[in-house]
Design an enzyme around this catalytic site. Structure first.
Site, PDB file in Angstrom:
ATOM      1  CB  THR A   7      -0.681  -0.033   1.237  1.00 34.81           C
ATOM      2  OG1 THR A   7       0.023   0.284   2.670  1.00 34.81           O
ATOM      3  CG2 THR A   7      -1.736  -1.240   1.579  1.00 34.81           C
ATOM      4  CG  HIS A   8      -0.218   4.733  -2.291  1.00 37.17           C
ATOM      5  ND1 HIS A   8      -0.796   3.610  -2.657  1.00 37.17           N
ATOM      6  CD2 HIS A   8       0.641   5.269  -3.366  1.00 37.17           C
ATOM      7  CE1 HIS A   8      -0.697   3.825  -4.367  1.00 37.17           C
ATOM      8  NE2 HIS A   8       0.200   4.661  -4.571  1.00 37.17           N
ATOM      9  N   GLY A   9       1.830   4.525   1.942  1.00 39.90           N
ATOM     10  CA  GLY A   9       1.909   4.698   3.426  1.00 39.90           C
ATOM     11  C   GLY A   9       1.523   3.839   4.182  1.00 39.90           C
TER      12      GLY A   9
END
Length: 142
Positions: A8-10
């Site tokens: 995922t992002h972040g």
């Protein structure tokens, strides 16, 4: 056996795994990899490659659960999924959510990563619902 990567992002991937431990306990063979601003795309590619190598050990396939289609985690995972050099086979799904993560235990025994992917989507799809106000008559037995 199918192993899993949440990409995922972040910090979403790590947060999903932490939450799953609180509700379900340890999910075996599930790893997280996150894209951070500090590491950037190159750093994510390197981290993903390391996590995939680890997840591939003893696996018949690796299912990557991404937060969204066409983002960096998806694009990097797809590079591996569609490379003929990648072993074991890799499948990629977008739209990871908490019920999907918890259901990984239901498909981890599969030997075919693509069959596991179809089953995981089938198990998760009914969890996507809209809340509706229901009006019911009060019971007449006190």
């Amino acid at each position: 056996m199918i192993h899993f990567i949440v990409a995922t992002h972040g910090p979403l991937a790590s947060a999903l795994l932490e939450s799953s431990r609180m509700v379900y306990g340890e999910l075996p063979n599930v790893r997280a990899v996150t894209l951070t601003e500090e590491a950037g795309i190159d750093g994510f590619q390197q981290a993903f490659s390391r996590v995939l190598a680890d997840a591939s050990e003893g696996a018949d396939g690796v299912l990557v659960l991404c937060d969204m289609q066409s983002g960096t985690p998806w694009n990097v995972a797809c590079q591996f999924a569609f490379s003929p050099k990648t072993t074991p086979p890799v499948a990629v799904v977008a739209g990871v959510n908490f019920p999907m993560l918890l259901q990984t235990d239901e498909v981890s025994h599969f030997c075919d990563v693509h069959a596991a992917t179809r089953q995981l989507i089938a198990l998760t799809h009914p969890t996507l619902i809209q809340a509706e106000l229901t009006v019911s008559a009060p019971p007449d037995d006190f």
